[in-house]
Scaffold this motif. Structure first.
Motif, PDB file in Angstrom:
ATOM      1  N   HIS A 150      -4.604  -8.571   6.546  1.00  0.00           N
ATOM      2  CA  HIS A 150      -3.998  -7.331   7.039  1.00  0.00           C
ATOM      3  C   HIS A 150      -3.499  -6.418   5.919  1.00  0.00           C
ATOM      4  O   HIS A 150      -2.747  -5.490   6.176  1.00  0.00           O
ATOM      5  N   LEU A 151      -3.959  -6.701   4.709  1.00  0.00           N
ATOM      6  CA  LEU A 151      -3.587  -5.889   3.551  1.00  0.00           C
ATOM      7  C   LEU A 151      -4.823  -5.415   2.793  1.00  0.00           C
ATOM      8  O   LEU A 151      -4.970  -4.224   2.525  1.00  0.00           O
ATOM      9  N   HIS A 152      -5.694  -6.365   2.453  1.00  0.00           N
ATOM     10  CA  HIS A 152      -6.873  -6.037   1.658  1.00  0.00           C
ATOM     11  C   HIS A 152      -8.055  -5.683   2.564  1.00  0.00           C
ATOM     12  O   HIS A 152      -8.338  -6.408   3.516  1.00  0.00           O
ATOM     13  N   PRO A 153      -8.750  -4.609   2.249  1.00  0.00           N
ATOM     14  CA  PRO A 153      -9.905  -4.227   3.070  1.00  0.00           C
ATOM     15  C   PRO A 153     -11.037  -5.245   2.952  1.00  0.00           C
ATOM     16  O   PRO A 153     -11.200  -5.915   1.923  1.00  0.00           O
ATOM     17  N   VAL A 179       2.244  -9.957   4.981  1.00  0.00           N
ATOM     18  CA  VAL A 179       3.467 -10.759   4.837  1.00  0.00           C
ATOM     19  C   VAL A 179       4.671  -9.924   4.442  1.00  0.00           C
ATOM     20  O   VAL A 179       5.802 -10.281   4.776  1.00  0.00           O
ATOM     21  N   PHE A 180       4.473  -8.805   3.731  1.00  0.00           N
ATOM     22  CA  PHE A 180       5.644  -8.041   3.285  1.00  0.00           C
ATOM     23  C   PHE A 180       5.805  -6.706   4.029  1.00  0.00           C
ATOM     24  O   PHE A 180       6.520  -5.831   3.585  1.00  0.00           O
ATOM     25  N   HIS A 181       5.156  -6.578   5.177  1.00  0.00           N
ATOM     26  CA  HIS A 181       5.314  -5.353   5.953  1.00  0.00           C
ATOM     27  C   HIS A 181       6.633  -5.381   6.711  1.00  0.00           C
ATOM     28  O   HIS A 181       7.124  -6.435   7.120  1.00  0.00           O
ATOM     29  N   SER A 182       7.228  -4.205   6.903  1.00  0.00           N
ATOM     30  CA  SER A 182       8.471  -4.063   7.665  1.00  0.00           C
ATOM     31  C   SER A 182       8.527  -2.655   8.227  1.00  0.00           C
ATOM     32  O   SER A 182       7.818  -1.753   7.745  1.00  0.00           O
ATOM     33  N   VAL A 209      -1.639   5.763   0.824  1.00  0.00           N
ATOM     34  CA  VAL A 209      -1.448   4.312   0.882  1.00  0.00           C
ATOM     35  C   VAL A 209      -2.021   3.793   2.189  1.00  0.00           C
ATOM     36  O   VAL A 209      -1.738   4.327   3.276  1.00  0.00           O
ATOM     37  N   THR A 210      -2.822   2.762   2.114  1.00  0.00           N
ATOM     38  CA  THR A 210      -3.517   2.237   3.291  1.00  0.00           C
ATOM     39  C   THR A 210      -2.570   1.454   4.202  1.00  0.00           C
ATOM     40  O   THR A 210      -1.543   0.941   3.762  1.00  0.00           O
ATOM     41  N   PRO A 211      -2.900   1.328   5.484  1.00  0.00           N
ATOM     42  CA  PRO A 211      -2.055   0.578   6.422  1.00  0.00           C
ATOM     43  C   PRO A 211      -1.964  -0.901   6.033  1.00  0.00           C
ATOM     44  O   PRO A 211      -2.921  -1.471   5.505  1.00  0.00           O
ATOM     45  N   PHE A 212      -0.800  -1.508   6.325  1.00  0.00           N
ATOM     46  CA  PHE A 212      -0.677  -2.941   6.046  1.00  0.00           C
ATOM     47  C   PHE A 212       0.224  -3.664   7.048  1.00  0.00           C
ATOM     48  O   PHE A 212       0.814  -4.696   6.741  1.00  0.00           O
ATOM     49  N   ASP A 223       4.870  -1.726  -4.135  1.00  0.00           N
ATOM     50  CA  ASP A 223       6.238  -1.212  -4.228  1.00  0.00           C
ATOM     51  C   ASP A 223       6.869  -1.126  -2.842  1.00  0.00           C
ATOM     52  O   ASP A 223       8.012  -1.554  -2.641  1.00  0.00           O
ATOM     53  N   LEU A 224       6.119  -0.578  -1.883  1.00  0.00           N
ATOM     54  CA  LEU A 224       6.649  -0.431  -0.525  1.00  0.00           C
ATOM     55  C   LEU A 224       6.935  -1.783   0.095  1.00  0.00           C
ATOM     56  O   LEU A 224       7.958  -1.968   0.764  1.00  0.00           O
ATOM     57  N   GLY A 225       6.046  -2.736  -0.132  1.00  0.00           N
ATOM     58  CA  GLY A 225       6.274  -4.069   0.401  1.00  0.00           C
ATOM     59  C   GLY A 225       7.475  -4.754  -0.195  1.00  0.00           C
ATOM     60  O   GLY A 225       8.075  -5.636   0.429  1.00  0.00           O
ATOM     61  N   ALA A 226       7.858  -4.336  -1.411  1.00  0.00           N
ATOM     62  CA  ALA A 226       9.034  -4.908  -2.071  1.00  0.00           C
ATOM     63  C   ALA A 226      10.308  -4.136  -1.773  1.00  0.00           C
ATOM     64  O   ALA A 226      11.373  -4.440  -2.328  1.00  0.00           O
ATOM     65  N   GLY A 227      10.216  -3.124  -0.905  1.00  0.00           N
ATOM     66  CA  GLY A 227      11.412  -2.397  -0.497  1.00  0.00           C
ATOM     67  C   GLY A 227      11.683  -1.115  -1.244  1.00  0.00           C
ATOM     68  O   GLY A 227      12.794  -0.560  -1.156  1.00  0.00           O
TER      69      GLY A 227
END
Length: 368
Positions: free
Chosen positions: A340-343, A289-292, A282-285, A249-253
């Motif tokens: 950088h998303l999945h552990p 690709v969708f981090h902002s 929520v873990t760091p990301f 959800d966060l990655g989608a804005g």
């Protein structure tokens, strides 16, 4: 599938939740898989026609262990669109951590498929998991034990919704409502943090992770709010839900306030059913690709809510377990699978270690 706790009277639940037509199963069998069979990533021997034969060995079952299920006393069962069905109990014991294979023979067409994506096989270049799904050549091979007809590997459990046993004594049943981090993406062996919880704990873990799943809206399948009532709370014996979702959800804005409001509604619905909810940060990301910057600010706000608000019955701080102290918005390198998303496998172990198993036991007092 691999059981988490043992018991008797094994029942299999099938679902046609997203189907657009009736599906008809001529036979459904369940048998003990061969744990000693080599996973497909060990080698890829080739047949003369060029197809891999590794999957055939992996699909083999223990001799004499494949048993037919019935539904209301009948071998055949029909599932209308949206319907769910539970098999009759299968006499005899089932061991904890036992690897079982459920084989379905579909008569006729299927229409829109219902399934759990990435249910067994990590993606993003990782090795295949130890329990892949197999599709057979045409025909009724549900009773087969040698695995020779099962020539194609997949990573989706079609129509299979749950395994249910009657435990010999009361156990905690914990459902993990999450996304690809919960399914185990990033763990080379396929054993993600949710699966690791069951090892030696005596806790029945129901992995309700769906890769690409979201809390607020439909991502892959239903939104988490709807999944809670339609897919999680409908399973028997659930005592606790771990809510470990929101990164998609966060990655989608998504806005933090909307995600927080949804978390509150999920807790309210679970509490109304007598089920406790453990909140997970929520873990760091950063670097995904969708981090902002906006997504990072929203993540920090959501995590502050999970840590500090009294809505939840407990806390799992996955953010603290995985973040890089030198850059808290990103995963520690050894915990990063590479996207950088999945552990990584080490990251999944760190997540499992961050869970206080005492908080998952019945009658555990709420967090202060």
């Amino acid at each position: 599938m691999r059981t988490t706790v043992g018991g008797t009277g094994l029942r299999v639940r099938l679902t046609n939740a997203f189907g657009d037509r009736e599906v008809r199963f001529g036979h459904v069998y369940v048998g003990a898989a061969l744990d000693a069979a080599p996973p497909s990533y060990v080698a890829e021997p080739r047949d003369t026609d060029g197809r891999t034969s590794a999957g055939r060995a992996g699909a083999a079952l223990a001799t004499g262990a494949n048993r037919r299920l019935t539904f209301g006393g009948r071998a055949e069962v029909r599932l209308a669109p949206g319907a769910t069905v539970l098999s009759d109990p299968l006499p005899g014991p089932v061991q904890a951590r036992q690897r079982l294979a459920v084989s379905l023979y579909l008569r006729g067409g299927s229409g829109v498929l219902t399934g759990r994506n990435r249910a067994t096989a990590p993606a993003y270049g990782q090795q295949a998991a130890v329990s892949p799904v197999y599709r057979s050549t045409p025909g009724d091979h549900a009773a087969d034990e040698d695995g020779g007809a099962y020539t194609e590997e997949a990573a989706v459990w079609h129509w299979l919704d749950a395994l249910i046993v009657a435990a010999p004594e009361p156990v905690s049943a914990v459902a993990v409502l999450g996304d690809s981090l919960t399914t185990g993406v990033g763990a080379e062996t396929g054993h993600g943090w949710a699966d690791l919880l069951a090892w030696g704990s005596g806790i029945a873990v129901v992995n309700e992770g769906v890769s690409g799943g979201k809390v607020l809206v439909a991502g892959t399948g239903r939104a988490a709010e709807e999944r809670l009532t339609a897919e999680v709370l409908t399973k028997p014996g659930i005592d606790v839900v771990i809510l470990a979702a929101g990164v998609n959800d966060l990655g989608a804005g998504a806005r933090a306030e909307d995600l927080i409001a949804a978390h509150r509604r999920i807790v309210t619905a679970a509490h109304a059913a007598g089920v406790r909810v453990i909140g997970a940060t929520v873990t760091p990301f950063a670097g995904a690709v969708f981090h902002s910057p906006d997504a990072e600010r929203a993540r920090q706000e959501v995590n502050a809510f999970v840590r500090e608000d009294d809505a939840f019955d407990g806390l799992i701080d996955f953010d603290a377990a995985l973040r890089d102290p030198a850059g808290p918005a990103r995963l520690l390198p050894r915990h990063d699978s590479g996207d950088h998303l999945h552990p990584s496998a080490a990251g999944h172990r760190a997540m499992a270690a961050a869970v206080d198993l005492r908080s998952l036991r019945p009658n555990h007092p709420p967090a202060p």
